[in-house]
Design a protein around this motif. Sequence first.
Motif, PDB file in Angstrom:
ATOM      1  N   ARG A 131      18.037   2.623  24.825  1.00 25.85           N
ATOM      2  CA  ARG A 131      18.063   2.704  26.206  1.00 25.85           C
ATOM      3  C   ARG A 131      19.212   2.114  26.658  1.00 25.85           C
ATOM      4  NH1 ARG A 131      12.838   1.108  28.949  1.00 25.85           N
ATOM      5  NH2 ARG A 131      14.790   0.746  30.142  1.00 25.85           N
TER       6      ARG A 131
ATOM      7  N   ARG B  24      16.228   5.972  19.019  1.00 25.11           N
ATOM      8  CA  ARG B  24      16.873   6.146  20.208  1.00 25.11           C
ATOM      9  C   ARG B  24      17.000   4.579  21.044  1.00 25.11           C
ATOM     10  NH1 ARG B  24      18.613  10.896  21.280  1.00 25.11           N
ATOM     11  NH2 ARG B  24      18.153  10.608  23.557  1.00 25.11           N
TER      12      ARG B  24
ATOM     13  N   ILE C 143      20.026   5.723  30.551  1.00 22.28           N
ATOM     14  CA  ILE C 143      20.233   6.985  29.701  1.00 22.28           C
ATOM     15  C   ILE C 143      19.741   6.502  28.394  1.00 22.28           C
ATOM     16  CG2 ILE C 143      22.257   8.046  30.914  1.00 22.28           C
ATOM     17  CD1 ILE C 143      23.955   6.637  28.707  1.00 22.28           C
ATOM     18  N   GLU C 144      19.264   7.319  27.405  1.00 22.06           N
ATOM     19  CA  GLU C 144      19.033   7.335  26.007  1.00 22.06           C
ATOM     20  C   GLU C 144      20.065   7.703  25.285  1.00 22.06           C
ATOM     21  OE1 GLU C 144      14.978   7.964  24.583  1.00 22.06           O
ATOM     22  OE2 GLU C 144      14.155   7.738  26.494  1.00 22.06           O
ATOM     23  N   ALA C 145      20.365   7.098  24.240  1.00 27.98           N
ATOM     24  CA  ALA C 145      21.560   7.337  23.351  1.00 27.98           C
ATOM     25  C   ALA C 145      21.138   7.273  22.011  1.00 27.98           C
ATOM     26  CB  ALA C 145      22.853   6.577  23.760  1.00 27.98           C
TER      27      ALA C 145
END
Length: 65
Positions: free
Chosen positions: A4, A2, A63-65
């Motif tokens: 950020r 993940r 957000i986390e992508a």
Amino acid sequence: MRHRLLLLDLDPLAPPLVPRVTPLVVLPLPGGRAAVPLNDESAEEVLATLLAGGLAIRSSRVIEA
């Protein structure tokens, strides 16, 4: 893994800026937005750097992508 990201809503009425040399990677997105990967920096540090460079930011969120 993940990642950020700091997602930015840019001010559409602000004049475009001449890009400055910065260690940050600003990824332009459609709709007057941009994203900055957060590696070892905090969102506050990145925002401070961008604002000091004259970037007009209306809002931001992580957000986390």
